[in-house]
Scaffold this motif. Structure first.
Motif, PDB file in Angstrom:
ATOM      1  N   THR A  44     -10.514   6.020  11.527  1.00  0.00           N
ATOM      2  CA  THR A  44      -9.625   7.267  12.139  1.00  0.00           C
ATOM      3  C   THR A  44      -7.737   7.133  10.916  1.00  0.00           C
ATOM      4  N   ALA A  45      -7.750   6.580   9.973  1.00  0.00           N
ATOM      5  CA  ALA A  45      -7.234   6.815   9.257  1.00  0.00           C
ATOM      6  C   ALA A  45      -6.957   6.152   8.117  1.00  0.00           C
ATOM      7  N   TRP A  46      -6.999   6.558   6.242  1.00  0.00           N
ATOM      8  CA  TRP A  46      -6.663   5.434   5.419  1.00  0.00           C
ATOM      9  C   TRP A  46      -5.501   5.614   4.419  1.00  0.00           C
ATOM     10  N   GLN A  47      -5.945   4.951   3.747  1.00  0.00           N
ATOM     11  CA  GLN A  47      -4.214   4.588   2.712  1.00  0.00           C
ATOM     12  C   GLN A  47      -4.930   3.448   1.351  1.00  0.00           C
ATOM     13  N   TRP A  48      -3.693   4.722   0.779  1.00  0.00           N
ATOM     14  CA  TRP A  48      -4.019   3.504  -0.869  1.00  0.00           C
ATOM     15  C   TRP A  48      -3.057   2.785  -0.825  1.00  0.00           C
ATOM     16  N   SER A  49      -3.492   1.946  -1.921  1.00  0.00           N
ATOM     17  CA  SER A  49      -2.604   1.028  -2.344  1.00  0.00           C
ATOM     18  C   SER A  49      -1.760   1.240  -3.491  1.00  0.00           C
ATOM     19  N   GLU A  50      -0.742   0.450  -3.335  1.00  0.00           N
ATOM     20  CA  GLU A  50       0.258   1.263  -4.453  1.00  0.00           C
ATOM     21  C   GLU A  50      -0.163   1.647  -6.037  1.00  0.00           C
ATOM     22  N   ASP A  51      -1.087   0.730  -6.355  1.00  0.00           N
ATOM     23  CA  ASP A  51      -1.836   0.561  -7.762  1.00  0.00           C
ATOM     24  C   ASP A  51      -3.204   2.013  -7.874  1.00  0.00           C
ATOM     25  N   GLY A  52      -3.088   3.070  -6.618  1.00  0.00           N
ATOM     26  CA  GLY A  52      -4.160   3.461  -5.700  1.00  0.00           C
ATOM     27  C   GLY A  52      -5.590   3.064  -7.067  1.00  0.00           C
ATOM     28  N   ARG A  98       0.857  -0.937   0.048  1.00  0.00           N
ATOM     29  CA  ARG A  98       0.152  -0.123   0.169  1.00  0.00           C
ATOM     30  C   ARG A  98       0.700   1.173   0.014  1.00  0.00           C
ATOM     31  N   ARG A  99       0.310   2.392  -0.789  1.00  0.00           N
ATOM     32  CA  ARG A  99       0.947   3.629  -1.054  1.00  0.00           C
ATOM     33  C   ARG A  99       0.345   4.843  -0.233  1.00  0.00           C
ATOM     34  N   PRO A 100       0.666   5.013   0.909  1.00  0.00           N
ATOM     35  CA  PRO A 100      -0.360   5.951   1.954  1.00  0.00           C
ATOM     36  C   PRO A 100      -0.204   6.967   0.932  1.00  0.00           C
ATOM     37  N   LEU A 101      -1.453   7.708   0.921  1.00  0.00           N
ATOM     38  CA  LEU A 101      -1.309   8.584  -0.016  1.00  0.00           C
ATOM     39  C   LEU A 101      -2.175  10.024   1.273  1.00  0.00           C
ATOM     40  N   ARG A 102      -2.865   9.300   2.376  1.00  0.00           N
ATOM     41  CA  ARG A 102      -2.759  10.117   3.930  1.00  0.00           C
ATOM     42  C   ARG A 102      -3.247   9.654   4.787  1.00  0.00           C
TER      43      ARG A 102
END
Length: 532
Positions: free
Chosen positions: A86-94, A2-6
C-alpha cells in the motif's frame, strides 16, 4: 532515518467500490473473454519462464508489490502504483526500500498473504531457499539485493548492497509476482496459486489456458470478467480466420504483423486495431565459444552484413525501428540518439560499404567465393523468430557464410539457449521493462543467466553498476549510451530491429490500454469488460 522517495496509501475500500461500479463508465460484469494465444509455454511458473506465452495468461493470476498503472500507455517510474504493497519508502542512504503491505489479502486457496511470502519469493529467486527454481531467468535482476527482511506480517524491507533507484521499475514488471510460501515451486509450474483477480483452472499444452474470476479478490468490484480462455493457435493464418469469424474477442496481443493487419482490416473492418512499439527486439546471437566464432573479426563481419532496413521493410512493411540495446525514442526513454548510433559499426546506412568491409575481414581470414563457411542458424519455431531468421541467412550469404535453418519448439528453445547449444541464431529479447537495469543485468553482465552469447567485459559491468546507482536521468543516459557503444563495438549481441505490431480486438472488448514501451508491464485484465 528514511528518506521518502514515494509514499502512497491505497484508496479506501468505499472509493474503490464506487469507482468500480460507476454507471458513467458503463462497465458490465460477466462474460468469458476469448483470446487467441500464439504459443504453448513449458509451464505456468512465471519465475521459471522467459516467454510471453507464459506471462500474458498468468499475469492476472498473480499480484506484484507494485505495478504500472493500467491506463497509462507509456510506463515509467512516475506511473507506478500500489498493489500488494500500500506504500513504500527509501532509507536516507538509498539502500533500504520498505513496503507496507496490504492487509486482508488471501491466496486463492484461502491462506492469508503476509510479509513472509514476500521474503520467500525473493529468497527463491536469489537461490537462498531450500527449494530451487528449475531455471531462473531473472536472478540477475537482484544481484544488488542483499536480503529481504520482515517486520511483523505487514512490512517487508529490501536491503541493497548499494543504491539502486530503478529497483522499483523491476518490481513493477509483470515478471515480478509474489509467490506463496506454502506452495512448493514445483507445484507452481502446473497448478499456480496467486492473489490476483483470476484463478488458474487448467493448462492443456497446445490447446488452451483457462482462468476464472476470483470471487474473493481484494479489490472490490474487480474483475468484471467471469473468466478468460486463452486458446492456443500457433498458425498465424488460422488465428486471423478465427478472429475475423468472431470466435476470438482479442487477437493474441501485440501479435498482429503488418501483413496480418491488412487482412484483418479487409475482413473485419469493424475491429479496433492499435499499432505500437513492442520493445522486443530481434537479435543475432553467436556462440563465441565455438570456433571460428571465438574470433572477434568473424562476429564483427556478421554484424556488418546486417541490412536493418531490409528486415523492417520485409517483416513490418516499414513499421519498425532501428536501435541499440535500449528501445529507441519516442516510446523508449533510454535509447541512443540516431545520429550517435549511426556512427557505430554496422549502423552506417550505407549497407554496401558495410558489407565490403565485412568481406575484406572474411577474406583476410581465408574465406571467399570458393571457400565458404557453413553454419547452422537456430531459432524458435514461431513466425516472429523464424521469418527474420530466413532473411538473416540470406544476408549472411553476402559475406561467404552459408546458413541452414534449424527450428526448435518453445519447450526446447530456451533450454538450448541456456546450455549455449547453438552456433549462431536469431533470438527475440523479451524485455521485461524499459529500464537499463533490467536489460543489462539480465542479458549482458558476466555470468548472467540469459547472457546467451557468453559475453563478458569487466569494464562494461563496472559501467552497468555505475548507471544503476545514478538517480539523475540525464547523467544516467550518458552512461547507458557509453555501455551501448561498447556492446556494439564488442559485438555482444547485435540488435537487428524493433518491430511495431498491432493489438486487435472486437468492439465488444472495452477498457483495454495497450502499452507502448513494454508488453510485460503487468496487464491484469481486471479492468476490462465485454459489451456484447
Amino acid at each position: 532515518m528514511r528518506r521518502p522517495l514515494r509514499w502512497l496509501a491505497a484508496a479506501s475500500p468505499l472509493l474503490l467500490a464506487l469507482s468500480s461500479t460507476s454507471p458513467a463508465l458503463g462497465q458490465k460484469p460477466g462474460g468469458i473473454l476469448n483470446i487467441s494465444h500464439f504459443d504453448s509455454p513449458a509451464s505456468m511458473s512465471l519465475h521459471e519462464e522467459a516467454t510471453a506465452a507464459a506471462v500474458r495468461p498468468m499475469m492476472g493470476v498473480f499480484n506484484n508489490l507494485i505495478m504500472y498503472k493500467q491506463d497509462v500507455a507509456q510506463a515509467s517510474l512516475q506511473s507506478i502504483v500500489p498493489e500488494l504493497a500500500t506504500a513504500w519508502q527509501w532509507s536516507e542512504d538509498g539502500t533500504e526500500l520498505t513496503f507496507t503491505l496490504r492487509q486482508g489479502v488471501k491466496w486463492h486457496d484461502g491462506k492469508p498473504f503476509t510479509a513472509a511470502d514476500v521474503k520467500c519469493t525473493w529468497d527463491l529467486i536469489q537461490g537462498k531457499a531450500a527449494e530451487k527454481l528449475r531455471v531462473n531467468p531473472r536472478k540477475g535482476w537482484y544481484s544488488n539485493l542483499e536480503e529481504v527482511t520482515t517486520n511483523g506480517e505487514h512490512e517487508a524491507t529490501f536491503r541493497l548492497k548499494r543504491p539502486q533507484p530503478a529497483l522499483l521499475a523491476l518490481l513493477a514488471s509483470g515478471w515480478s509476482p509474489v509467490y506463496p510460501c506454502h506452495v512448493p515451486a514445483r507445484e507452481m509450474r502446473q497448478r499456480p496459486i496467486g492473489t490476483g483477480p483470476f484463478k488458474f483452472v487448467e493448462f492443456k499444452p497446445n490447446e488452451q489456458i483457462k482462468v476464472v474470476r476470483n470471487p474473493d479478490y481484494w479489490k472490490p468490484g474487480r474483475p468484471y470478467l467471469d473468466g478468460i480462455d486463452w486458446i492456443i493457435i500457433k498458425d498465424q493464418g488460422t488465428r486471423v480466420l478465427s478472429f475475423v469469424a468472431g470466435k476470438n474477442d482479442l487477437f493474441s496481443p501485440y501479435g498482429v504483423t503488418m501483413p496480418l493487419l491488412r487482412q484483418i482490416k479487409e475482413q473485419a473492418p469493424q475491429a479496433n486495431c492499435e499499432v505500437t512499439a513492442t520493445n522486443v527486439n530481434r537479435t543475432l546471437i553467436v556462440n563465441r565459444d565455438k570456433p571460428p566464432f571465438d574470433k572477434l573479426e568473424v562476429r564483427r563481419a556478421m554484424a556488418l552484413t546486417l541490412d536493418r532496413k531490409a528486415f523492417i521493410d520485409i517483416i513490418t512493411e516499414g513499421n519498425g525501428d532501428v536501435g541499440g540495446t535500449m528501445l529507441p525514442a519516442p516510446e523508449g526513454v533510454w535509447g541512443m540518439p540516431k545520429e550517435m548510433l549511426q556512427k557505430l559499426p554496422g549502423y552506417d546506412p550505407d549497407v554496401a560499404k558495410n558489407r565490403a568491409e565485412a568481406r575484406k575481414i572474411m577474406e583476410k581470414l581465408g574465406y571467399g567465393p570458393d571457400k565458404r563457411l557453413a553454419i547452422t542458424v537456430s531459432t524458435r519455431n514461431i513466425p516472429p523468430y523464424r521469418d527474420p531468421a530466413v532473411i538473416l541467412i540470406d544476408q549472411l550469404k553476402q559475406i561467404y557464410i552459408d546458413g541452414t535453418l534449424d527450428t526448435l519448439d518453445t519447450t526446447q528453445w530456451y533450454p538450448a539457449l541456456a546450455r549455449r547449444d547453438f552456433t549462431a541464431g536469431l533470438n527475440v529479447t523479451e524485455t521485461g521493462v524499459d529500464d537499463p537495469d533490467q536489460q543489462f543485468y539480465e542479458n549482458y553482465v558476466c555470468g548472467a543467466e540469459r547472457n546467451y552469447t557468453g559475453y563478458c567485459n569487466a569494464e562494461v559491468d563496472k559501467l552497468v553498476d555505475e548507471q544503476s546507482m545514478q538517480a539523475d536521468t540525464e547523467k544516467r543516459k550518458r552512461i547507458v549510451w557509453e555501455i551501448e557503444r561498447k556492446l556494439i563495438e564488442d559485438v555482444a549481441r547485435p540488435v537487428i530491429f524493433y518491430p511495431r505490431q498491432a493489438t486487435c480486438r472486437h468492439a465488444r472488448v472495452k477498457g483495454m490500454t495497450v502499452m507502448v514501451n513494454s508488453i510485460y508491464n503487468g496487464y491484469r485484465y481486471e479492468d476490462l469488460w465485454l459489451d456484447r
